[in-house]
Structures are given as C-alpha cells and as structure tokens.
Design a protein around this motif. Structure first.
Motif, short mmCIF file in Angstrom:
data_model
loop_
_atom_site.label_atom_id
_atom_site.label_comp_id
_atom_site.label_asym_id
_atom_site.label_seq_id
_atom_site.Cartn_x
_atom_site.Cartn_y
_atom_site.Cartn_z
N GLY A 42 -7.13 -4.32 -9.75
CA GLY A 42 -8.09 -4.38 -8.66
C GLY A 42 -7.45 -4.84 -7.36
O GLY A 42 -7.76 -4.30 -6.28
N PHE A 43 -6.55 -5.82 -7.44
CA PHE A 43 -5.86 -6.31 -6.25
C PHE A 43 -4.96 -5.23 -5.65
O PHE A 43 -4.94 -5.01 -4.43
N CYS A 44 -4.24 -4.52 -6.51
CA CYS A 44 -3.37 -3.45 -6.04
C CYS A 44 -4.18 -2.32 -5.41
O CYS A 44 -3.77 -1.73 -4.40
N LEU A 45 -5.31 -2.01 -6.00
CA LEU A 45 -6.17 -0.96 -5.44
C LEU A 45 -6.59 -1.32 -4.02
O LEU A 45 -6.56 -0.47 -3.11
N ASP A 46 -6.97 -2.57 -3.81
CA ASP A 46 -7.37 -3.01 -2.46
C ASP A 46 -6.23 -2.87 -1.46
O ASP A 46 -6.43 -2.41 -0.33
N ILE A 47 -5.02 -3.26 -1.87
CA ILE A 47 -3.87 -3.15 -0.97
C ILE A 47 -3.62 -1.70 -0.59
O ILE A 47 -3.43 -1.35 0.59
N LEU A 48 -3.63 -0.80 -1.56
CA LEU A 48 -3.36 0.61 -1.29
C LEU A 48 -4.45 1.23 -0.41
O LEU A 48 -4.15 2.07 0.45
N ARG A 49 -5.70 0.83 -0.61
CA ARG A 49 -6.76 1.34 0.24
C ARG A 49 -6.59 0.82 1.68
O ARG A 49 -6.78 1.55 2.64
N ASN A 50 -6.23 -0.48 1.79
CA ASN A 50 -6.10 -1.09 3.12
C ASN A 50 -4.88 -0.58 3.89
O ASN A 50 -4.89 -0.51 5.12
N GLU A 51 -3.81 -0.23 3.18
CA GLU A 51 -2.55 0.14 3.83
C GLU A 51 -2.22 1.63 3.62
O GLU A 51 -1.06 2.02 3.59
N LYS A 52 -3.23 2.46 3.48
CA LYS A 52 -3.01 3.86 3.11
C LYS A 52 -2.21 4.63 4.15
O LYS A 52 -1.55 5.63 3.84
N ASP A 53 -2.22 4.17 5.42
CA ASP A 53 -1.46 4.88 6.45
C ASP A 53 0.05 4.69 6.28
O ASP A 53 0.83 5.39 6.91
N LYS A 54 0.45 3.75 5.41
CA LYS A 54 1.88 3.49 5.20
C LYS A 54 2.40 4.12 3.90
O LYS A 54 3.52 3.86 3.47
N THR A 55 1.59 4.94 3.27
CA THR A 55 2.00 5.59 2.03
C THR A 55 1.87 7.10 2.18
O THR A 55 1.24 7.59 3.11
N ASP A 56 2.47 7.82 1.24
CA ASP A 56 2.31 9.28 1.23
C ASP A 56 1.33 9.70 0.14
O ASP A 56 1.36 10.83 -0.36
N LEU A 57 0.45 8.77 -0.24
CA LEU A 57 -0.54 9.05 -1.27
C LEU A 57 -1.67 9.91 -0.71
O LEU A 57 -1.88 9.92 0.51
N PRO A 58 -2.40 10.60 -1.57
CA PRO A 58 -3.53 11.41 -1.08
C PRO A 58 -4.52 10.54 -0.31
O PRO A 58 -4.82 9.41 -0.70
N THR A 59 -5.03 11.07 0.79
CA THR A 59 -6.04 10.36 1.57
C THR A 59 -7.30 10.17 0.72
O THR A 59 -7.76 11.09 0.06
N ASP A 60 -7.82 8.96 0.74
CA ASP A 60 -9.03 8.64 -0.04
C ASP A 60 -8.88 9.09 -1.50
O ASP A 60 -9.75 9.76 -2.07
#
Length: 557
Positions: A40-58
């Motif tokens: 759950g903690f990691c999910l929050d970080i990835l949602r909050n910092e999504k502009d710094k990753t190449d992961l799919p948007t939303d």
C-alpha cells in the motif's frame, strides 16, 4: 504523529495497529500516523510520483488472481504444463528483483527470461502493475531519484516495521533508502522462529542481517510469553531445539494430547467428539450416547474458543463435513480471497469493467464470470448509472445483476464488501484495495464458531484450545509438491503449537486421501522431538466406522 511511518504485511495487521495506536493517541493522532502495508505504501508513492516513471498513466493494479491468469496465458503455448507454470510464477519475483538490483547468488532457470519479458509486456499493454511490481518499481524510482528518496526520508524520520522476519530483499533495500543514519530512526520487531513465508519470497536472513544493514542497532529481547501454558511453551521450545523455553506468564497445566486415528474421517469425528466434550455437549444425542457427561464443559468454553488447524486447505473438507453433520457452528478462514467469493467475484469484475471499459482483459473476465454463474451476458452495461456512494453502487450492482445473496456465505461476503466500500470515496482507490488482497490477508469472521484454517492463516491468532490435524510425514514437513524446507516447516509447526493457550491436541492418521490418491502416512518426525513427559494419549471413545445408510424397501416392488 505525521512523522511516523508504520509498515506491516497484511491489511489485517495494519488495521489492528491502527486500532492500538488510536487508543494511545485518540482519533486525531491516528489520522496523522501513516500505517500501511508495504504494498500500500509503495502504491501511494508510485501514484504520487508517476511523472518520474515510465509506467502506464493511471495504471491499474493487477491482483494475485489476475497475475496468475495472465501468467497461464503466457505459458499456454509453451506446452510445459502445471509444473512449468508453478516454476515460472515462483521465479517471477526473483526476475523482477534482478531487474533492479541485479542477479543474486540464487540461481533460477534462465529459460524463463523470454517468458518473463512477454509477461511484463502483456501487463504493461493492459496498463497494469502486479504486486511485485509495486515494490520493485518503487525501489527503482527511489534509486534513480535520490531527491525523491530524501523527500520521504524527511517526511518520515521515524519508521517502524512489524514482523521483520517476513521481509524480502526488495523491502529491505527500500527501508535502507528511506532510513539514513544521520536523519532517520528505524525500529523493527520480529521473531525468526515465526518465519514461515519463504514460499512468498520472505528471507529470515534479513532479520539476522539487521545489525549490518542498520549500524548502531540496539537489540531488545522479549522473552515473556503471555499466551501459552508452561507445558505448551516447553513442548514448542523442544520442537525448535531450544534448551530454555520462553518465560511463562499464563496458567494451565494440561499436557499435550496425542491422537492416532486410522483415517481422516475418524480424525474428523474425533474432533467432533472432543469439541462436544469441551463445550459440554451440543445435542441430546451427545449425552445419550455417552460422548460427554452432563457435568463436562466446566471450563466455560464457547465454540469461538477452539481452533482447528491443518497444513493443506484440502484437509478442511472432511472436517467441515463432520462439524456440519454434528450441528457444530464453524467458520472456514484462509479458503479464498473476498474477490473470489460469490457474489463478490461478479461485482468485482463488473466494477473493473465500469472503471476501465476499454480494457479487453477486464471485459473478457467479466463476461466469463457471468457465463460460469449462469447469468448470461450484460450487453447493456453502458446504460448502468453508477451512483456517487460506493455502498450504494454495491447495492445497485446486486439489483442490476439480479443476484441471490440469501445464502449465509453470500450475505457475509456482501456485508464485508459494503463495509469496505464505506471507507472509500472513489472507485479507483476502492479497486486498488480489493486487488491488494492476498492469500495471507484473510481474517476470521466474527461469531461463536469453531475456526477452521491452515497453519499459515493462523499466524497472529490464538485460542484457548487448538487442534493441529495431519501431524504426519509428507504433510508436516510437507513434501507432497516437490522439495521441502524442513526448517521452515518446523517453524510452521511451532507457530501452530503456540496459538494455544491451555490445551493442545495433535492428531495423525495411518491413511489419508489427498488429491484423489489414498496414501499411507506415518507420524511426523517433529512429534519425536516433544519430550514424552509432556504428552499423553488423548482420552477418547473407540471410533466405529459408520455403516451405509439403511435403504427403505419400496412397497410396490
């Protein structure tokens, strides 16, 4: 309070931590303390910092159920069968870890790499991350962007970790990026004797390496046990090869009882007899038959004070049948995640399709579950008007599908779903929470009922009386599905024994049917490690196999 981060492994444990913190700080404090599972903690970080990753948007979160389904799709053309599928899913976490930290000393099958890349492409093409991705991609983010790591380190200078013996390699590296020697403090608690999740990637070596990973560590040994009787503590210490058991702070002098049964039906009937004795009889038959005397049951036990544990979920079927036949109320825990239980399985797929109507995977799964449950297809889903309130959404979806929720199990599942939905304001977060559920998240349902569950599911729970069934070689330790880790199996047995307050009954059979095969069984070698002066044979009536039901003659033939 807002500077504190408390991490654990299951939602059940996180909820309990929140409740305890609330009693210390009041409602205001608990709203500020960050209590979460690692995922759950990691999910929050990835949602909050999504502009710094190449992961799919939303991105959507891929549940354990869906990760298994997608892995099977990837392997369907390889012709490897179930063994290849098990090997691939077991190797997946290692391959994901290697993608961010490099290969470790453990060697896995490199033939899996092309399949691994295909699996990852499939996930990303569907806009998904699985549970392992949450931790791996968060670690990748923190390593690639030290300023992000520093931001979270400053936000949470105090980090608490529960059940540290259950951490995996990625989780330890995450903690090391968050806790800096000059600005952070970490407090971890754990018991290496209860490290039982190696099959999920946990590594008990992390517990023993804590001092090296976090220099300056001060160790505090907790040696008092407030749950189990002296004899149970001595017997469980002997299982672990310890000369000195934990200090006992509880009353109770009953020895450990051993029961040899010929077959699993006899084992199940033995438990029924013992439950009736402990309770003082549940039917007039139990008194008339001599199973119990009218004065028995002076311990004032209820059904909810009894736990029946087993190594494999398949062992629970005979126990369920015997308890049900005798009218003894019971609850089966650890059997299936909420999202796999009818009718939540239908609603979950429906909600996913509503949230991501263009995702072909969700549409296919939704139509598939409708077909399996005989509901046909719902072509008019686009005409469904979703209400603002998520509990109302649950109710309207039940009406939309004309679902029968009258059976007790269905009613309980829907009640649980509504209760969960009440804590969320938007669909996406609600679906994230449902997808985060894992096999180790199951909680015992409330009520005065005998608890049936696997040894793994029993961790963290306790009862005055505990039965451990199937104390047999090949089950404890378990070797029915390939190689076994004897030390982890020993710890699992220890965990089961120490769930008991005052009475512990261990049973084994001479013959057991598993997956359709009748197998001769021998007592578990672990039983030999319990000193003889701590054990007695279980006092029980002689069991007679029930004959076939009498068939009424037909008057007209």
């Amino acid at each position: 309070p807002e500077q504190i981060l408390a991490l654990t492994f299951t939602r059940k444990a996180a909820k309990e931590m929140e409740q305890r913190i609330s009693t210390l700080l009041g409602d205001l404090g608990i709203k500020e303390v960050r209590v979460a599972t690692f995922h759950g903690f990691c999910l929050d970080i990835l949602r909050n910092e999504k502009d710094k990753t190449d992961l799919p948007t939303d991105f959507m979160l891929c549940s354990e159920v869906d990760a298994g389904n997608i892995a099977k799709e990837i392997l369907s053309g390889s012709g490897g069968g179930k063994r290849l599928a098990r090997g691939f899913q077991k190797a997946l976490p290692d391959m994901k870890t290697a993608s961010v930290l490099g290969p470790r000393e453990e060697v896995f099958d490199h033939d899996f790499h092309p399949l691994f890349e295909k699996y990852q492409r499939r996930l990303r093409g569907l806009g998904m991350l699985d549970l392992d991705d949450l931790e791996v991609e968060t670690l990748r983010l923190l390593l690639n962007y030290p300023e992000v790591s520093l931001t979270y380190s400053k936000r949470f200078p105090w980090v608490f970790v529960d059940e540290y013996q259950d951490t995996n390699h990625v989780q330890v590296e995450l903690l090391k990026t968050l806790v800096h020697a000059d600005s952070g403090i970490i407090c971890a608690i754990g018991d290496p004797d209860q490290a039982i999740y190696g099959f999920r990637g946990a590594d008990v070596k992390n517990f023993h390496r804590f001092k090296d990973d976090f220099p300056g560590t001060r160790e505090i040994a907790l040696t008092r046990n407030y749950r189990s009787s002296k004899i149970i503590l001595e017997a469980s210490a002997a299982i672990m090869g310890k000369e000195k058991p934990l200090q006992c702070e509880s009353p109770g002098k009953a020895p450990v009882s051993l029961a040899h049964c010929r077959t699993e039906p006899e084992e199940a009937e033995m438990i029924v007899e013992q439950v009736e004795r402990l309770i003082g009889g549940t039917t007039y038959f139990s008194l008339d038959s001599g199973r119990v005397a009218s004065h028995e049951g002076e311990l004032s036990l209820g059904f909810g004070d009894i736990g029946v544990l087993f190594r494999l979920n398949a062992q629970g079927e005979a126990l369920e049948e015997a308890l049900d036949r005798s009218g003894i109320p019971f609850v089966r825990s650890g059997q299936a995640p909420l999202i796999n239980r009818y009718p939540v399985n239908i609603l979950w797929r429906f909600f996913q399709t509503l949230q991501s109507p263009d995702n072909p995977y969700y549409s296919q799964r939704y139509q598939a579950v409708l077909a399996v449950t005989g509901l046909g297809t719902k072509a008019a889903i686009e005409g469904f008007q979703a209400p603002i309130s998520l509990p109302d959404l649950v109710d309207q979806a039940i009406t939309f599908h004309e679902l029968d929720c009258s059976p007790r199990e269905s009613e309980e599942a829907i009640r649980h779903l509504r209760r969960l939905a009440a804590g969320f304001e938007d669909m996406k977060t609600f679906l994230d929470m449902l997808s985060l559920e894992r096999g180790i998240d199951h909680a015992v349902l409330a009520g005065d009922r005998v608890a049936l569950m696997s040894l793994h599911a029993a961790k963290g729970l306790e009862w005055p009386v505990v039965f451990i069934t199937g104390c047999e070689d090949r089950l404890l330790p378990c070797s029915l599905f390939g190689t076994r880790d004897d030390e982890e199996e020993r710890r699992l047995f220890y965990v089961g024994m120490t769930r008991a307050h005052s009475r512990l009954i261990l049973s084994h059979v001479g013959r057991r049917t598993i997956n359709g095969r009748v197998l001769p069984m021998k007592p578990s070698p672990f039983l030999d490690d319990i000193p003889g002066d701590l054990c007695i044979p279980l006092d029980r009536r002689e069991w007679k196999r029930k004959g076939k039901a009498h068939k009424q003659l037909d008057l007209f033939k």
